[in-house]
Design an enzyme around this catalytic site. Structure first.
Site: not given
Ligand code: DGL
Length: 284
Positions: A19, A50-51, A81-82, A197
């Protein structure tokens, strides 16, 4: 007109996406572990975070990004991205296969869960992740599939990615918030905590201090490099090149801001970042 898929090439780049800048912590690990490979990274910073997104949005965004990377020749895709992995990995994998690309898609949840199960000594694991990731139940499924007797404590941390991405100095308020997120893991006496994350390695030291030095922290980057190597070897797709590969960046938001914040996450020179426009609407 959609491009006609061609067989993945050994000299092609590995596509990596997130994201925003968080996936650069995964790319960092990949650049260290697979130095001869080329990489193409896409940060969907215009649609960060994205969260807070719904599973439908995450699936639609991830398909669009996979297409963009495949059209640029990616021989393998890493969903760094998780949140996207939790809701969209199966969907993107099917989408890529349906379109006939013959490219593997690797996500971050499985490798971390397996590593955590392998490393815990007391069978108590914690996971800190975005609201979307925790709501998906992906870690419960992955950890319990690896070991049905492990006790998993999951905590949604709605503000932690923003604290990492902001680039602003960490405040006392940020520390108080992080302490609140860590509290259930301390109560559960976990000895292993998954930073679920890809933004969180940036606040790794803060989390380690709050959880205590006896807790082993698991991050995506360390867990995923070996999986990528295996996938390349299985398809005979490791690069024929020796020496250091190249890496480049695309982002959907402000390229200058991405480069500034990104270089702190990557800990290597970023070079130019190109802006890319993806469809805004969420397809059905
Ligand atoms: N880097 C994203 C993840 O691993 C999360 C950050 C977001 O909320 O976009 O979930």
């Amino acid at each position: 007109m959609a491009p006609v898929p061609s067989a993945p090439q050994r000299a092609a780049p590995i596509g990596v996406f997130d994201s925003g800048v968080g996936g650069l912590t995964v790319l960092h690990e990949l650049l260290v572990e697979l130095p001869q490979e080329d990489f193409l990274y896409l940060g969907d910073s215009a649609r960060f975070p994205y969260g807070d997104r719904t599973p439908d949005e995450l699936r639609a965004f991830s398909r669009q990004i996979a297409d963009a990377l495949l059209e640029r020749g990616a021989k393998l895709i890493v969903v760094a991205c998780n949140s996207a992995t939790s809701s969209a990995l199966a969907d993107v994998t099917a989408h890529v296969a349906d379109e006939g690309w013959g490219v593997d898609v690797i996500g971050v949840v499985g490798p971390e869960s397996n590593l955590a199960v392998a490393l815990t000594r007391n069978g108590r694991i914690g996971v800190l992740a975005t609201s979307a990731t925790i709501a998906s139940g992906a870690y419960e499924r992955a950890v319990l599939a690896a070991d049905g007797l492990v006790r998993l404590t999951s905590v949604a941390c709605p503000q932690l990615a923003r604290i990492s991405q902001d680039g602003a100095p960490i405040t006392e308020g940020d520390v108080a918030l992080a302490r609140e997120y860590c509290a259930p893991l301390r109560v559960a006496q976990v000895d292993t905590a998954i930073l679920g994350c890809t933004h969180y390695p940036f606040v790794r030291s803060l989390l380690q201090r709050l959880l205590g030095p006896q807790v082993t922290l698991i991050t995506s980057g360390t867990a995923i490099a070996r999986r990528v190597q295996h996938a390349l070897d299985a398809r005979d797709l490791a690069t024929p090149h020796t020496g250091e590969g190249r890496y480049s960046f695309l982002c959907t938001g402000d390229a200058g801001a991405f480069a500034t914040v990104g270089s702190r996450f990557l800990q290597l020179p970023m070079g130019a970042v190109d802006h890319i426009q993806l469809p805004i609407e969420v397809p059905a």
